[in-house]
Scaffold this motif. Sequence first.
Motif, short mmCIF file in Angstrom:
data_model
loop_
_atom_site.label_atom_id
_atom_site.label_comp_id
_atom_site.label_asym_id
_atom_site.label_seq_id
_atom_site.Cartn_x
_atom_site.Cartn_y
_atom_site.Cartn_z
N ARG A 1 36.76 36.67 64.96
CA ARG A 1 36.91 37.90 65.74
C ARG A 1 37.92 37.67 66.86
O ARG A 1 38.22 36.53 67.21
N ARG A 2 38.43 38.74 67.39
CA ARG A 2 39.37 38.68 68.51
C ARG A 2 38.58 38.74 69.82
O ARG A 2 37.71 39.57 69.99
N SER B 1 43.19 43.51 66.02
CA SER B 1 41.78 43.15 65.84
C SER B 1 41.62 41.74 65.32
O SER B 1 40.50 41.22 65.26
N GLY B 2 42.72 41.09 64.92
CA GLY B 2 42.64 39.72 64.41
C GLY B 2 42.47 39.66 62.90
O GLY B 2 42.70 38.60 62.32
N THR B 3 42.07 40.76 62.25
CA THR B 3 41.86 40.77 60.81
C THR B 3 42.42 42.04 60.20
O THR B 3 42.53 43.08 60.88
N GLY C 1 48.10 32.47 54.02
CA GLY C 1 47.21 32.94 55.07
C GLY C 1 45.77 32.59 54.76
O GLY C 1 45.48 32.00 53.71
N ILE C 2 44.89 32.93 55.68
CA ILE C 2 43.46 32.64 55.55
C ILE C 2 42.70 33.95 55.34
O ILE C 2 42.89 34.90 56.11
N LEU C 3 41.88 33.99 54.29
CA LEU C 3 41.02 35.13 54.04
C LEU C 3 39.60 34.77 54.43
O LEU C 3 39.19 33.61 54.35
N ASP D 1 33.37 42.75 51.80
CA ASP D 1 34.79 42.97 51.99
C ASP D 1 35.54 41.65 52.10
O ASP D 1 34.98 40.62 52.46
N VAL D 2 36.83 41.72 51.79
CA VAL D 2 37.74 40.58 51.95
C VAL D 2 38.74 40.96 53.04
O VAL D 2 39.34 42.04 53.00
N GLN D 3 38.91 40.08 54.04
CA GLN D 3 39.79 40.35 55.17
C GLN D 3 40.81 39.22 55.31
O GLN D 3 40.52 38.07 55.03
N LEU D 4 42.00 39.59 55.75
CA LEU D 4 43.04 38.63 56.06
C LEU D 4 43.03 38.35 57.56
O LEU D 4 43.10 39.27 58.37
N ILE D 5 42.91 37.07 57.93
CA ILE D 5 42.95 36.68 59.35
C ILE D 5 44.41 36.64 59.78
O ILE D 5 45.18 35.78 59.36
N ASN D 6 44.80 37.62 60.62
CA ASN D 6 46.18 37.76 61.03
C ASN D 6 46.27 37.51 62.54
O ASN D 6 45.77 38.31 63.34
#
Length: 741
Positions: A212-213, A286-288, A268-270, A276-281
């Motif tokens: 999380r951010r 929001s960071g994802t 990248g890291i998922l 759900d599947v999220q990309l950590i950006n």
Amino acid sequence: MAQDSSTQSSRRKRRTALIMLALLALVAVAAAVASHWILQTSQKRLLRDMEQDMSTQAGNKVALLTVWSGTLKGQVEAFAGLDLLRLFAAEADASKIPAEKLLELAQRPEHDVPPPPEILPETPSDISVDQAEAGGYAGDPDPLDSLAPRLPMMLRQLKEFIEKNSLWGAYLLNANLEAYLAPSDAPRFSEDQRSFLATVLQTRRPVMLPVRRQEGELVMDMAFPVFAPLYVDASGERVVSILVATYNVLPVARAITRTGDDGIFSSGILQTHRQDVQLINPAARSGTLNLPGWRLDGGRLPLSLRDAPTARGGEVRAYTLALPVPGMPWLVMQGVDAAQAEAQYAAFRKNVLIAAGLVTALAGIVLVALWWWLVGRQERAVADQMRRLYLVVNQQKQIMDGVNSALSAGIVLNDLSGVIYYVNQSYARMTGLSVEQLRGLPHSRLPSDLARSLVTHTLAVNQTEGMASFTEALPVEGRTRHFLTACSPFRDDKGRMSGVVSVYSDITELVLAQQRAQHMITQTVAVFVRAIEAVDPYLCGQSTFTAQLSVTLAYCLGLNDAETLATLRTAASLSQIGMIQLPRELLTKTGALSAEERARLQRHVEYARRALTGIDFGLPVLEAISQMYERLDGSGYPEGLKGDQICLNARILAVANTFCALVRPRSYRMAHGMERAMAILNETPRKYDPQVVRALQGFLQTGQGREFFQKLRDEKGGEEDEARSSGREESAQHGAGGIPT
């Protein structure tokens, strides 16, 4: 006749023309079929090579994240398993004190915290099970009185744990998921986070929360159960608290996340969050980033064409795959722009069609026949050359196999993904499989210890691309064998690293010889201790108790490295060796010592130094023994050192030895009580290191400390006859081992 000849010639020409046309048609059809087959095969090979390349890149990142996460989780799990933390958590859980109250007391300055209650005289055997579970002795007026003095110490331990492991933060939660020990403000957990934390209480297993951010950083919470000590809960499975460690994963995400010139995420890291599947950006607000339509298959994301997000916003068609990170809700994703991949295929397709058209348009029957004949002759020549080369290579291979089979060292060659290419007979015997079974076998099919060894070597050599060596113990044929393993990179014809060669040399006999030598040293030290204790019956057990207490104090101070602990044990065991050369009547004298007698007594340090000089302990043992009778104010002996001139090992030994001597009787005095002993250690001007004395005070307040003190008092049978103390004033003080008491 001429007409007949012309007719025959015309017929031959027509026949030849028909044959040429037929051959040309065959060539055209063959070119079309070949072009179609080449294009289909090339497309499949392009996807297969792309998948292999992406899997290799993702696998390397997965290996790095596995090592990183394993180290991080191991550090947190080790802290959660500390007896001191588990006992504190069990007492806090049993006390039912509100979390807000504990937080408020922990943030107070130490001098504002109420002192610990007076220790009641009950022995551990007098304590009921209900009282032990409540965290105190019978008659304690309030559980808060027992917990309050330890809150600042536990808060320091928590802060030191955060600083040592570079954590964002760490907290202790009670069964209501409320923080009762935190380095700063208590954290606020969302309902989603609380649901994850609740699973720790239900499953008694660690849980990794989604990234999380927070305050501009990307953080990940790790929740570990804290179990009650065995003497509080015999099953050892009751969770009395939750240790939440928060780590800043922004540097890790930045190191893994890569984008191309077109903004597509090439790696990248998922993370999986619910379904759900999220990309950590790292760059996202929001960071994802949610990835709708992305679904895992067997815990991984197979190669497929998907709508992938870009760093600039929007979506683009891309080939993506992702591999899971063991032990974490993460996957490492690799992506390639579909337009880029298909552009390579389109260019290749254009070239193939042009080549097929040229072959069909320009080839003639004679040229084609000649070409096939040349090709056939060349293939025969190449085949003959390859046959001869095969014979030479096969002979060389047989020679090398014979040499490698004769070697006692095990040899194995594996690629970067752990697939075995080559082994010799010695390594095959280590695994219990045949050479033929091992070739082409993935490392995961090996015995667990050998598989872990192979992965460790591959990661180490892959990171440095240089040689590495390891000393490791592995089970072979039901027995533990010790190996010195030398590893080096294996490179292809272009100089790129494609594998790792590991040579296992059995050094079991050498290790056993070293262990026997170490055992002999241990036995020799034990003989010295018995000889020392035979000089004065009041020294019996002094060295052993001093060694135990000094090692415990070192742990309380965070000095748990092997060198420090071994130095303290050995120095404590040999600290009284100089007493052997002193007259027995001087050691057992009950009257006051004269100045001359005191000077003779203090020479035991010189005798010990003389006896131990020349022995190579490999540790600063002699320095610790020589300085353990020095005092911070310069009143010690033999050199009269002050303050930091005295090494830390000697300062720890001084506190441990003095305390053990004070609470046990001597020929000239009774045993002191705990309060009197601690008062002597805290006298001003300071003679003993305050930090070590505080560590001793904190240890004595724990259940283990009380048990140690009782054992220390009972070893000599309690207090001696008070008449023994009347013959010598306490100010004469030569104490156990010459330490002023």
